[in-house]
Design a protein around this motif. Structure first.
Motif, short mmCIF file in Angstrom:
data_model
loop_
_atom_site.label_atom_id
_atom_site.label_comp_id
_atom_site.label_asym_id
_atom_site.label_seq_id
_atom_site.Cartn_x
_atom_site.Cartn_y
_atom_site.Cartn_z
N VAL A 116 -34.41 -19.21 62.28
CA VAL A 116 -33.11 -18.56 62.22
C VAL A 116 -32.05 -19.57 62.66
N VAL A 117 -31.16 -19.92 61.74
CA VAL A 117 -30.02 -20.76 62.10
C VAL A 117 -29.02 -19.92 62.88
N SER A 118 -28.69 -18.76 62.35
CA SER A 118 -27.84 -17.82 63.09
C SER A 118 -27.80 -16.48 62.38
N PRO A 119 -27.70 -15.40 63.17
CA PRO A 119 -27.42 -14.09 62.58
C PRO A 119 -25.92 -13.98 62.34
N ILE A 120 -25.53 -13.24 61.32
CA ILE A 120 -24.12 -13.05 61.01
C ILE A 120 -23.61 -11.82 61.75
N ASP A 121 -22.40 -11.90 62.27
CA ASP A 121 -21.83 -10.80 63.05
C ASP A 121 -21.84 -9.49 62.27
N ASP A 122 -22.07 -8.40 63.02
CA ASP A 122 -21.97 -7.03 62.48
C ASP A 122 -22.91 -6.78 61.30
N THR A 123 -24.11 -7.36 61.37
CA THR A 123 -25.12 -7.15 60.34
C THR A 123 -26.39 -6.62 60.99
N ALA A 125 -29.29 -7.90 61.30
CA ALA A 125 -29.97 -8.92 62.09
C ALA A 125 -29.32 -9.09 63.46
N GLN A 126 -27.99 -9.14 63.48
CA GLN A 126 -27.28 -9.32 64.74
C GLN A 126 -27.44 -8.10 65.64
N LYS A 127 -27.36 -6.91 65.05
CA LYS A 127 -27.48 -5.68 65.83
C LYS A 127 -28.89 -5.49 66.38
N ALA A 128 -29.90 -6.06 65.69
CA ALA A 128 -31.29 -5.93 66.15
C ALA A 128 -31.63 -6.93 67.25
N GLY A 129 -30.70 -7.83 67.56
CA GLY A 129 -30.93 -8.78 68.64
C GLY A 129 -31.63 -10.05 68.21
N ILE A 130 -31.68 -10.34 66.92
CA ILE A 130 -32.24 -11.61 66.46
C ILE A 130 -31.31 -12.75 66.88
N LYS A 131 -31.88 -13.85 67.35
CA LYS A 131 -31.08 -14.93 67.92
C LYS A 131 -31.30 -16.24 67.16
N ALA A 132 -30.30 -17.11 67.24
CA ALA A 132 -30.44 -18.45 66.67
C ALA A 132 -31.62 -19.15 67.35
N GLY A 172 -39.72 -19.36 75.19
CA GLY A 172 -39.76 -18.72 76.50
C GLY A 172 -40.43 -17.37 76.50
N VAL A 173 -40.79 -16.85 75.31
CA VAL A 173 -41.48 -15.56 75.20
C VAL A 173 -42.88 -15.82 74.66
N THR A 174 -43.89 -15.38 75.37
CA THR A 174 -45.27 -15.73 75.01
C THR A 174 -45.82 -14.88 73.87
N GLN A 175 -45.37 -13.64 73.76
CA GLN A 175 -45.91 -12.73 72.74
C GLN A 175 -44.95 -12.64 71.55
N PRO A 176 -45.50 -12.44 70.35
CA PRO A 176 -44.62 -12.25 69.18
C PRO A 176 -43.70 -11.04 69.36
N ILE A 177 -42.51 -11.14 68.82
CA ILE A 177 -41.53 -10.06 68.87
C ILE A 177 -41.48 -9.42 67.50
N VAL A 178 -41.62 -8.11 67.44
CA VAL A 178 -41.59 -7.39 66.17
C VAL A 178 -40.29 -6.59 66.08
N LYS A 179 -39.55 -6.81 65.00
CA LYS A 179 -38.28 -6.11 64.78
C LYS A 179 -38.34 -5.39 63.43
N VAL A 180 -37.99 -4.12 63.44
CA VAL A 180 -37.88 -3.34 62.20
C VAL A 180 -36.39 -3.20 61.89
N LEU A 181 -35.98 -3.74 60.75
CA LEU A 181 -34.57 -3.73 60.38
C LEU A 181 -34.36 -2.92 59.10
N GLU A 182 -33.20 -2.31 59.01
CA GLU A 182 -32.83 -1.59 57.80
C GLU A 182 -31.86 -2.43 56.99
N ARG A 183 -32.25 -2.72 55.76
CA ARG A 183 -31.40 -3.54 54.90
C ARG A 183 -30.07 -2.84 54.64
#
Length: 430
Positions: A116-123, A125-132, A172-183
């Motif tokens: 992830v280079v960056s999440p775009i504001d107000d989308t 991905a950004q609302k789900a907490g995905i980070k650069a 810095g996080v040892t376990q995989p992070i699972v995110k469910v996003l709505e397109r």
């Protein structure tokens, strides 16, 4: 109708090319012609094409094989060169115009994974907490280690309202992070602005679109109008998590703060003819007020062009974290009527000749994105206003302003520090 095998066609092409070349003998010590077609390699390609066509376990069309060949040829050059299928080409055109479907996430490829280079504001991905910097390892359970960037993007895109599951690894996080996003249909307004403390402007650019330069001009004009009582004393330009975009928009944005001169130049293969300069138009629209540019690890490409130009030209102070380091130029070259290749054709250089590629922009003042928590007060704090019978302020009560700089210390510490620096620069200029 009898179809001519590709191998036979290439053999015919080889013969046709060989006839004029053999008509004029080259000197024995003449250097090899680097522009000549690699005939032996083309024969090898034709043989591989025919073997796959005849022997692969499933039937595959000529068009598919040619597309796969182009895709493999281009994608192995560097992480940013790629073949754009008709769908990919259309999606790219939509994204630069400011509206497209998907999750609102800018990605590239690193070590076989999608970063992830960056999440775009107000989308989503950004609302789900995905980070650069997050690494995407699976999309809907499918491992991305065998995919290229375009394949992964296609998996993440889909009908608005449908859901997709991303599996991420984060430093810095040892376990995989699972995110469910709505397109969703991503409508990106690239420029946002606010006035803080009635005199300090804030301009945020989420990505560089075709009209971003014009939007920044309008934002600065509005900020100057809104600050008439005290005057505009300075501007923070926020380029954090901005993945880049249209080069000309970056030149126009930098030009809004510069009085003409060089913004960036690109250098291709040639020593002289391979260079192209991009200059700002005369006239600093802010009148030279102090400027702080805020960047981080998600600031890439066009963001780095703007930050690098303002840093080299000593027009603003760069604050934050080192930027991403994407300093290569991709040119879209149409193939036929509906597809294209995105090909790296040059490198970006700041006005002082610094290459951005794999280096990025180092901020003048390093400020990490940290969470600030107030220290609990020890005992009870008594102030004049708490004393019985105290005199009221002759100027009346000061009303709380939602756009107050002091409110930022907990919610956005780097921005808080940007405004503190801006205030100091403004005071020093008096």
């Amino acid at each position: 109708m009898v179809k001519t095998p590709l191998r036979a066609l290439l053999s015919t092409l080889t013969l046709a090319l060989a006839i004029p070349l053999s008509a004029q003998a080259a000197p024995a010590n003449a250097p090899a012609d680097t522009n000549a077609l690699p005939i032996d390699s083309l024969r090898l390609f034709a043989e591989a094409f025919e073997r796959i066509k005849q022997n692969y376990v499933k039937e595959v069309s000529d068009q598919q094989l040619i597309q796969y060949a182009i895709q493999g040829m281009v994608s192995n050059l560097d992480p940013h060169s790629s073949y754009l299928s008709p769908d990919d080409f259309r999606d790219l055109q939509e994204s630069t115009s400011g509206e497209f479907g998907g999750l609102g996430i800018e990605v590239d490829q690193q070590d076989g994974l999608i970063r992830v280079v960056s999440p775009i504001d107000d989308t989503p991905a950004q609302k789900a907490g995905i980070k650069a910097g997050d690494m995407i390892i699976k999309v809907d359970g499918q491992a991305v280690s065998t995919m290229n960037v375009n394949d992964a993007i296609n998996l993440m895109r889909g009908k608005p309202g449908s859901k997709v599951t991303l599996t991420l690894m984060r430093e810095g996080v040892t376990q995989p992070i699972v995110k469910v996003l709505e397109r969703a249909v991503i409508r990106v307004k690239s420029v946002k602005y606010k006035l803080y403390d009635d005199s300090y402007g804030y301009v945020r650019i989420t990505q560089f679109q075709e009209d971003s330069g014009d939007e920044v001009v309008r934002a600065l004009k509005r900020l100057k109008d809104d600050a008439k009582s005290k005057g505009l004393r300075g501007v923070v330009l926020d380029l954090r998590n901005n993945p880049g975009g249209v080069l000309q928009a970056a030149v126009e944005v930098a030009g809004a703060f510069l009085d003409g001169g060089l913004v960036v130049y690109t250098q291709g293969r040639g020593e002289d003819e391979g260079r192209a300069d991009f200059d700002a138009k005369p006239g600093d629209l802010t009148g030279g007020v102090p400027l702080v540019v805020l960047i981080n690890g998600g600031s890439a490409s066009a963001s780095e062009i703007v930050a690098g130009a303002l840093q080299d030209r000593k027009r603003g102070v760069i604050l934050g974290e080192p930027s991403f380091g994407k300093g290569s130029v991709q040119t879209i070259m149409p193939l036929g009527s509906d597809s294209a290749i995105k090909l790296t054709t040059a490198l970006y250089f700041t006005p002082n000749g610094r290459s951005i590629q794999a280096e990025g922009i180092t901020p003048d003042i390093r400020v990490n994105d940290v969470k600030v928590t107030p220290v609990a007060e020890q005992g009870v704090s008594i102030k004049e206003a708490d004393l019985k019978g105290h005199l009221n302020n002759a100027g009346g009560n000061v009303q709380n302003n939602d756009q107050s700089i002091s409110n930022l210390i907990e919610s956005d510490y780097p921005l808080f520090e940007s405004f503190n620096l801006l205030k100091a620069l403004s005071l020093a200029k008096r």
